[in-house]
Design a protein around this motif. Structure first.
Motif, PDB file in Angstrom:
ATOM      1  N   MET A   1     -10.356  11.968  -1.828  1.00 32.94           N
ATOM      2  CA  MET A   1     -10.482  13.412  -1.610  1.00 32.94           C
ATOM      3  C   MET A   1     -10.792  13.733  -0.149  1.00 32.94           C
ATOM      4  SD  MET A   1      -9.801  14.113  -4.634  1.00 32.94           S
ATOM      5  CE  MET A   1      -9.994  15.863  -4.858  1.00 32.94           C
ATOM      6  N   VAL A   2     -11.333  12.777   0.620  1.00 34.41           N
ATOM      7  CA  VAL A   2     -11.626  13.061   2.035  1.00 34.41           C
ATOM      8  C   VAL A   2     -10.713  12.266   2.979  1.00 34.41           C
ATOM      9  CG1 VAL A   2     -14.018  13.733   1.635  1.00 34.41           C
ATOM     10  CG2 VAL A   2     -13.498  11.352   2.109  1.00 34.41           C
ATOM     11  N   TRP A   3      -9.835  11.427   2.409  1.00 34.61           N
ATOM     12  CA  TRP A   3      -8.942  10.591   3.236  1.00 34.61           C
ATOM     13  C   TRP A   3      -8.105  11.440   4.177  1.00 34.61           C
ATOM     14  CZ3 TRP A   3      -8.149   5.545   4.355  1.00 34.61           C
ATOM     15  CH2 TRP A   3      -6.900   5.143   4.839  1.00 34.61           C
ATOM     16  N   GLN A   4      -7.555  12.529   3.654  1.00 37.23           N
ATOM     17  CA  GLN A   4      -6.660  13.347   4.488  1.00 37.23           C
ATOM     18  C   GLN A   4      -7.427  14.001   5.640  1.00 37.23           C
ATOM     19  OE1 GLN A   4      -4.138  16.052   2.347  1.00 37.23           O
ATOM     20  NE2 GLN A   4      -3.019  16.661   4.170  1.00 37.23           N
ATOM     21  N   SER A   5      -8.675  14.412   5.368  1.00 35.77           N
ATOM     22  CA  SER A   5      -9.428  15.058   6.454  1.00 35.77           C
ATOM     23  C   SER A   5      -9.809  14.031   7.524  1.00 35.77           C
ATOM     24  CB  SER A   5     -10.667  15.764   5.905  1.00 35.77           C
ATOM     25  OG  SER A   5     -11.561  14.811   5.390  1.00 35.77           O
ATOM     26  N   ILE A   6      -9.878  12.764   7.162  1.00 33.56           N
ATOM     27  CA  ILE A   6     -10.213  11.728   8.149  1.00 33.56           C
ATOM     28  C   ILE A   6      -8.979  11.295   8.921  1.00 33.56           C
ATOM     29  CG2 ILE A   6     -10.953   9.322   8.424  1.00 33.56           C
ATOM     30  CD1 ILE A   6     -12.759   9.653   6.045  1.00 33.56           C
ATOM     31  N   THR A   7      -7.883  11.048   8.191  1.00 33.30           N
ATOM     32  CA  THR A   7      -6.719  10.400   8.811  1.00 33.30           C
ATOM     33  C   THR A   7      -5.567  11.364   9.099  1.00 33.30           C
ATOM     34  OG1 THR A   7      -5.660   9.912   6.690  1.00 33.30           O
ATOM     35  CG2 THR A   7      -7.236   8.287   7.528  1.00 33.30           C
TER      36      THR A   7
END
Lengths: 348, 126
Positions: A258-264
């Motif tokens: 759920m937070v992968w996209q905001s990181i990468t």
């Protein structure tokens, strides 16, 4: 030397042998039902995307940077397995042997003991490649594992939290040691020198406050899911055959999808299909037999772990959605002798 | 590791493709032109013309599918076809001066020296 190549970790040891290379891939898969049945091997649905944590230094918890390594995205209750592929040495016609340690939350997935930077025989805390083609979960007894399933670190389900009572590390830790070169060359003579059949060769031979909070949202940990038939093979070599001075280790952070996209800035893969829909579509499950090795027994530490479903029913919770029992019909059986890099895969 | 330099004549891609496919076909009939073409989604006659250098190499997507089917490195096949993969183009476009300088400076560096620059996964304290 450890490199990240095409979403896989490549451990190479040019100082030991120029062709000594082990590739470890993290395969997406469906979650087998966590019930009282024992299931065959589920398919590989492709590799998880992987990134260096250093490439996203501004967006990941400081603890991740301190540990170094790589990261991959997992949804809550998503399953994974590890695929091991050892390079073939050209003039020997044999794969270079490696000892592989796998831990989750710094607790060994084979023996259940706390992480240590060496190999131990009793209980055996490692696997050997190429004999061990893959690992799907925790060794809970001889010939049986419980599937690796992601749960949030701190929720109480992970093997780490059940064994240590703490939610400190999460993630997955790896160490790889090559066989000593002189031992390899003695045990596996050049092809032209081999008098016996090839098949028998193997047998003979902190900014505390904010980052703590952030970390809790980011970190996934692996917990024991459903039961699966899988043998973890006993090491047929001597402990002294392994080159402990040449090992390489890596921390694999499991990032909440759920937070992968905001990181990468990239979208994580779609969630895997359920075991029910996969089986209903008539797609294959797998079994693997290798009669040449003996399986390790498994330890009480891992044998006493509660599965996610067992824990969640005690809590009056439903941690695993869509956990219906299935009956795999289309079973593909592999015997020993996989091609190099072969992955049990299916198109969905 | 030997230094391999790839040239990019139009027929090089076809010659190489045919050579690799024929090698695979010697051990497995599924590598006939017809069957391979079906698996990568092109007409057999088109694939045959590509192999004979009578057609320009196919799209990046088809080359990647051919590489996957034949167990070849997609970047090597793309280079033989005179192409650079989309992801590499995107990397260069994001920092064009930096990567253009880097590639020009390293163009004559021997393989073993380039390999020393390979990026390792960093291990930390845990």
């Amino acid at each position: 030397m450890i490199e990240l190549e095409r979403d896989a970790l490549t451990f190479s040891f040019p100082e030991v042998h120029p062709q000594a290379t082990l590739r470890i891939e993290f395969q997406r898969t469906l979650r087998i039902p966590d019930d009282d049945r024992t299931y065959p091997l589920p398919p590989g649905l492709g590799a998880f995307p992987m990134r260096h944590v250093d490439d996203h230094a501004a967006n990941v918890p400081s603890k991740w940077l301190q540990r170094g390594g790589v990261m991959l995205p997992m949804y809550q209750s998503e399953a994974m397995w590890l695929n091991f592929s050892a390079s073939t040495i050209q003039d020997r016609g044999e794969s270079y042997p490696f000892a592989i340690k796998v831990a989750t939350g710094k607790q060994c997935a084979v023996s259940g003991e706390a992480w240590r930077d060496d190999l131990r025989r009793k209980p055996q805390n490692y696997m050997i490649a190429p004999q061990q083609p893959w690992l799907d979960g925790y060794v809970v007894e001889k010939g049986l594992i419980r599937q690796f399933v992601a749960m949030p670190l701190g929720a109480g389900y992970s093997a780490e939290e059940q064994i240590t009572g703490k939610a400190e590390h999460g993630g997955l830790q790896l160490a790889v040691y090559p066989m000593k070169r002189d031992i390899f060359e003695r045990r596996f003579p050049k092809v032209s020198e081999v008098k016996r059949s090839r098949g028998s060769a193997f047998l003979e031979g902190d900014d505390a406050g904010i980052h703590c909070c952030l970390s809790a949202e980011f970190d996934m940990a692996l917990a024991p899911g459903g039961r699966m038939r899988q043998e973890i093979f006993d090491d047929p070599f001597e402990l002294d055959d392994w080159n402990l001075d040449a090992g390489g280790r890596c921390f694999v952070h499991l990032c909440n999808s759920m937070v992968w996209q905001s990181i990468t800035g990239t979208v994580p893969p779609h969630p895997a299909p359920t075991a029910k829909s996969y089986t209903a579509a008539g797609l294959p499950w797998f079994d693997y037999y290798d009669d040449s090795g003996t399986a390790v027994e498994g330890t009480s530490v891992l044998g006493n772990l509660k599965s996610i479903t067992q824990m969640s029913s005690e809590k009056g919770d439903v941690a695993l959605p869509e956990n219906e029992t299935v009956t795999p019909g289309n079973l593909v059986v592999y015997r020993k002798g996989l091609k190099q890099g072969q992955v049990r895969e299916s198109v969905f | 590791m030997g230094c391999v330099v790839y040239s990019t004549r139009m027929s090089d891609f076809g010659d190489y493709l045919r050579k690799v496919r024929e090698q695979r076909r010697a051990g497995d009939a599924k590598f006939s032109v017809r069957q391979l073409a079906a698996r990568v989604g092109v007409e057999p006659s088109y694939l045959s013309k590509v192999e004979r250098g009578q057609q320009a190499p196919p799209s990046e997507k088809t080359i990647a599918a051919l590489a996957s089917e034949l167990g070849e490195d997609p970047d090597v096949l793309l280079a033989l076809a005179g192409k650079v993969s989309g992801d590499l183009q995107a990397i260069i476009r994001r920092r064009p001066k930096l990567f253009a300088d880097l590639i020009r400076q390293f163009k004559d560096l021997p393989d073993h020296a380039v390999l020393r620059l390979v990026r390792e996964v960093r291990d930390g304290d845990w």
